[in-house]
Design a protein around this motif. Sequence first.
Motif, PDB file in Angstrom:
ATOM      1  N   GLN A 153       0.865  -1.772   0.237  1.00 28.71           N
ATOM      2  CA  GLN A 153      -0.062  -0.055   0.195  1.00 28.71           C
ATOM      3  C   GLN A 153       0.726   1.085   0.437  1.00 28.71           C
ATOM      4  N   GLN A 157       0.375   3.360  -2.693  1.00 31.78           N
ATOM      5  CA  GLN A 157      -0.103   4.877  -2.583  1.00 31.78           C
ATOM      6  C   GLN A 157       0.578   6.398  -2.432  1.00 31.78           C
ATOM      7  N   ARG A 269       0.277  17.940  -2.275  1.00 30.58           N
ATOM      8  CA  ARG A 269      -0.050  16.577  -1.945  1.00 30.58           C
ATOM      9  C   ARG A 269       0.676  16.686   0.104  1.00 30.58           C
ATOM     10  N   THR A 279      -3.012   9.386   5.913  1.00 31.06           N
ATOM     11  CA  THR A 279      -4.046  10.327   4.760  1.00 31.06           C
ATOM     12  C   THR A 279      -2.840  10.902   3.544  1.00 31.06           C
ATOM     13  N   CYS A 280      -2.998  10.808   2.492  1.00 34.22           N
ATOM     14  CA  CYS A 280      -2.240  11.223   1.857  1.00 34.22           C
ATOM     15  C   CYS A 280      -3.074  12.560   0.796  1.00 34.22           C
ATOM     16  N   ASP A 285      -8.125  13.681  -4.922  1.00 33.35           N
ATOM     17  CA  ASP A 285      -8.799  12.609  -4.093  1.00 33.35           C
ATOM     18  C   ASP A 285      -7.915  12.357  -2.502  1.00 33.35           C
ATOM     19  N   LYS A 286      -7.940  11.411  -1.875  1.00 30.11           N
ATOM     20  CA  LYS A 286      -6.871  10.826  -1.144  1.00 30.11           C
ATOM     21  C   LYS A 286      -6.854   9.418  -0.566  1.00 30.11           C
ATOM     22  N   SER A 287      -5.500   9.287  -0.185  1.00 31.01           N
ATOM     23  CA  SER A 287      -5.183   8.237   0.100  1.00 31.01           C
ATOM     24  C   SER A 287      -5.035   7.144   1.314  1.00 31.01           C
ATOM     25  N   ILE A 289      -4.224   5.305   4.462  1.00 32.02           N
ATOM     26  CA  ILE A 289      -3.818   4.077   4.851  1.00 32.02           C
ATOM     27  C   ILE A 289      -3.644   3.339   6.335  1.00 32.02           C
TER      28      ILE A 289
END
Length: 315
Positions: A153, A157, A269, A279-280, A285-287, A289
Amino acid sequence: MLKPQARQARRHWEALSDDQLLETELMTDDPENLPNLVYEIPAGDEEPYVEYKYDLRKSDREKFSCVHGHHQHLAGFVMRKGESRFLVGWICAGTIYGEDFDKYTADFDAAVVRQDALRRVREIRSAVNPFIAYLNSISSSDVFKHFNRLRGQLETQMPWVYDTLSAAAAMDRRVIGAALPKRLCAPRTDVRQEFSRLMADFAAASVLLAGEPEKVAATIGAIRMKMDGLAKRVEAVLETLREVEDFFQPAALAAICKLANEHDNPKRRRYEAGLLSITCKRDRDKSIITMPKGFELPSRRPLEAFRSALAGFIT
């Protein structure tokens, strides 16, 4: 004085199975209180044999009386004839019994050596068997899947974190503000493969415990050192797996986000630390983990028990 006639020595201990020998006492520190002890040589043609050996010359207890002339001594043998036992001091044993007694003592000493070997081999096997079960339980758990999933991940990501984490972990923690995982995102880290090799090496080491106990006991020091080295490798694997938990520590997440916000492209970012999550955020959008659900680090207690047992083995 009655002097035994020379005759073929009965090899008493060879009649015992290994299991019987393990449960048989060959040494005694209280010979005069054994049951059926007599103070004269018993009558009859049955051949006596050595049942116990004793050496209490370094003690301060009163001396025993030898059945031959009642000489005082603290080292000798308990002889068995039928149901009767009698004490023979080591000097009388050698001078009176002569070659026959040498056969008895050779038989007895061989039994002592084999019993000692059996006990040492059984001792290390009793530690090895549950440890093998422990390794198998780790191998069949989901801990490696969770470790690799988090690693994957981060790589897909949050590539900046993945590429930078190991280098940041090598920096002074006082500058970074936290201790960071060193191997979680390190190149060529394959903790499952490391563990598989370790299990294969441990299985090979366990094979060394097979065979004649005397031969195994002669190399048990080397076997112990090899297994201790393997236990250290297990510990290293557990330390690597623990980096999943280390990554999601609040201080570590805060330090990672601070570094990322300063050095990754801050205009595109933005990183935020949450409760067991990172969180990124990007333009559109955002990712996110999070700590792998169900991740559970294997207990260290079986490992510690195994290493403690290894440290206690007499080689």
